[in-house]
Write a protein that holds these residues in place. Structure first.
Motif, short mmCIF file in Angstrom:
data_model
loop_
_atom_site.label_atom_id
_atom_site.label_comp_id
_atom_site.label_asym_id
_atom_site.label_seq_id
_atom_site.Cartn_x
_atom_site.Cartn_y
_atom_site.Cartn_z
N PHE A 32 0.82 -1.20 0.00
CA PHE A 32 0.00 0.00 0.00
C PHE A 32 0.86 1.26 0.00
N GLU A 33 1.97 1.23 0.74
CA GLU A 33 2.85 2.40 0.78
C GLU A 33 3.48 2.64 -0.59
N GLU A 34 3.78 1.58 -1.32
CA GLU A 34 4.31 1.73 -2.67
C GLU A 34 3.24 2.28 -3.61
N MET A 35 1.99 1.86 -3.40
CA MET A 35 0.89 2.42 -4.17
C MET A 35 0.74 3.91 -3.88
N GLN A 36 0.84 4.28 -2.60
CA GLN A 36 0.77 5.68 -2.22
C GLN A 36 1.85 6.50 -2.91
N ALA A 37 3.07 5.95 -2.90
CA ALA A 37 4.20 6.66 -3.49
C ALA A 37 3.99 6.89 -4.98
N LEU A 38 3.49 5.88 -5.68
CA LEU A 38 3.23 6.03 -7.12
C LEU A 38 2.14 7.06 -7.38
N SER A 39 1.06 7.01 -6.60
CA SER A 39 -0.04 7.94 -6.82
C SER A 39 0.39 9.37 -6.49
N ALA A 40 1.19 9.52 -5.43
CA ALA A 40 1.66 10.85 -5.04
C ALA A 40 2.59 11.43 -6.11
N ALA A 41 3.44 10.57 -6.68
CA ALA A 41 4.39 11.03 -7.69
C ALA A 41 3.68 11.51 -8.95
N HIS A 42 2.46 11.00 -9.15
CA HIS A 42 1.71 11.39 -10.35
C HIS A 42 0.47 12.21 -9.99
N HIS A 43 0.52 12.81 -8.79
CA HIS A 43 -0.47 13.80 -8.36
C HIS A 43 -1.90 13.28 -8.31
N VAL A 44 -2.05 12.04 -7.86
CA VAL A 44 -3.38 11.46 -7.68
C VAL A 44 -3.49 10.92 -6.27
N LYS A 45 -4.58 11.26 -5.58
CA LYS A 45 -4.79 10.81 -4.20
C LYS A 45 -5.59 9.51 -4.18
N ILE A 46 -5.16 8.54 -3.35
CA ILE A 46 -5.90 7.30 -3.18
C ILE A 46 -7.01 7.51 -2.17
N LEU A 47 -8.22 7.14 -2.52
CA LEU A 47 -9.34 7.25 -1.59
C LEU A 47 -9.06 6.40 -0.36
N GLY A 48 -9.22 6.98 0.82
CA GLY A 48 -8.97 6.22 2.05
C GLY A 48 -7.60 6.48 2.64
N ASN A 49 -6.78 7.25 1.95
CA ASN A 49 -5.42 7.50 2.40
C ASN A 49 -5.39 8.15 3.79
N GLU A 50 -6.27 9.16 4.01
CA GLU A 50 -6.26 9.85 5.29
C GLU A 50 -6.66 8.92 6.44
N LEU A 51 -7.68 8.09 6.21
CA LEU A 51 -8.10 7.18 7.26
C LEU A 51 -7.03 6.14 7.54
N TYR A 52 -6.29 5.74 6.52
CA TYR A 52 -5.20 4.79 6.73
C TYR A 52 -4.19 5.39 7.72
N THR A 53 -3.79 6.64 7.47
CA THR A 53 -2.84 7.30 8.36
C THR A 53 -3.43 7.50 9.74
N PHE A 54 -4.71 7.85 9.81
CA PHE A 54 -5.36 8.08 11.10
C PHE A 54 -5.30 6.85 11.99
N TYR A 55 -5.61 5.69 11.43
CA TYR A 55 -5.69 4.47 12.23
C TYR A 55 -4.35 3.78 12.44
N GLU A 56 -3.30 4.28 11.80
CA GLU A 56 -2.00 3.62 11.90
C GLU A 56 -1.37 3.77 13.28
N THR A 57 -1.74 4.81 14.02
CA THR A 57 -1.20 5.03 15.36
C THR A 57 -2.31 5.51 16.29
N TRP A 58 -2.18 5.17 17.57
CA TRP A 58 -3.18 5.57 18.56
C TRP A 58 -3.17 7.07 18.80
N LYS A 59 -2.06 7.75 18.50
CA LYS A 59 -1.90 9.16 18.85
C LYS A 59 -2.97 10.04 18.21
#
Length: 288
Positions: free
Chosen positions: A96-123
């Motif tokens: 998934f992180e490699e998918m993120q990197a490819l999409s970011a490099a080509h200026h496209v956001k993956i749906l769900g990206n923010e929630l992925y980061t949100f749930y990755e840590t309790w903080k």
């Protein structure tokens, strides 16, 4: 016109959309599609899209080329297939992180990206609650309220992320507000990988609380029970209803004085005793 492949996270959906687009403007068939990709069975790709089978690495490469995917789009499609086939959370996270990197490099956001980061840590979940419960508080004050304690820099980074992701807003007085009182992962498979990480962290905190907090500040209980497949599903459904009732209790609380975590855990302690056959009824459990 179809969306770019990097806007997808489900390779089956992309194949289906590609087929539908071709079908809309021509007499394109599943048999022709399979032949272009080099599959002997004319219905193979339809079975893939129906979830009755899956693509393997070589099949994914042939299918990508048949759909005209080249360069980063070809790589992204292969990563989607690898993501679904990954057997561990670590492998899924890497894909998934490699998918993120490819999409970011080509200026496209993956749906769900923010929630992925949100749930990755309790903080993030704790800071999101404290930012509202402590109006006017500085990052270092919020940091001290956390258990375990985190740095003011961590709080600032979390607040920036929550603002950017649209999970909190800030009024003219500098006070934070939640855009949605409660959050849920729904059916996002991508998010589920990050949720696994969060559940592990919260499970570790629960063990610490069991040892370090007085009984007056924590509540632990459990039931050991015998179940059938039918009663198992009923218990899961009851837990879901209970969770919703608890959310409704706290959702409109205007002035919380602490942030707590409630874990629901229901898992087998034995192998299946019936070898796939339901035998007997569920037995009454023993509470702990």
């Amino acid at each position: 016109m179809m969306k770019s492949v990097v806007e997808y996270k489900d390779y089956r959906q992309y194949i289906l959309d590609y087929y539908s687009e071709r079908k809309r403007s021509s007499a394109f068939t599943w048999r022709e599609f399979a032949k272009l990709a080099g599959f002997a069975s004319g219905s193979y790709l339809k079975l893939v899209c129906d979830g009755k089978t899956r693509l393997r690495e070589e099949g994914a490469k042939k299918t990508a080329l048949a759909m005209g995917l080249l360069g980063f789009e070809y790589d992204y499609f292969i990563l989607m297939v690898r993501y679904e086939s990954a057997k561990t959370d670590r492998e899924k996270k890497k894909c998934f992180e490699e998918m993120q990197a490819l999409s970011a490099a080509h200026h496209v956001k993956i749906l769900g990206n923010e929630l992925y980061t949100f749930y990755e840590t309790w903080k993030h979940s704790v800071v999101r609650e404290l930012a509202v419960a402590m109006p006017g508080a500085k990052p270092h004050e919020i940091a001290k309220a956390c258990r375990p304690a985190i740095s003011a820099a961590d709080v600032s980074a979390s607040l920036n992320f929550l603002m950017k992701a649209g999970l909190i807003t800030r009024d003219i007085k500098g006070n934070y507000h939640q855009t949605n009182r409660s959050l849920t992962t729904g059916r996002l498979n991508v998010v589920a990988v990050a949720v696994h990480s969060l559940l592990r962290q919260m499970g570790e905190f629960a063990l610490e609380a069991l040892d370090k907090l007085p009984i007056s500040e924590r509540h632990f209980s459990g039931i050991t029970m015998g179940v059938t497949e039918e009663s198992y599903k009923k218990v899961v459904d009851e837990l879901a209803k209970c969770r919703k009732r608890i959310v409704s209790i706290v959702a409109d609380e205007p002035h919380p004085d602490k942030v707590c975590r409630l874990n629901f855990q229901f898992f087998p302690l034995t192998e299946n005793l019936n070898s796939g056959k339901n035998r007997g009824k569920s037995t009454s459990g023993k509470g702990e």
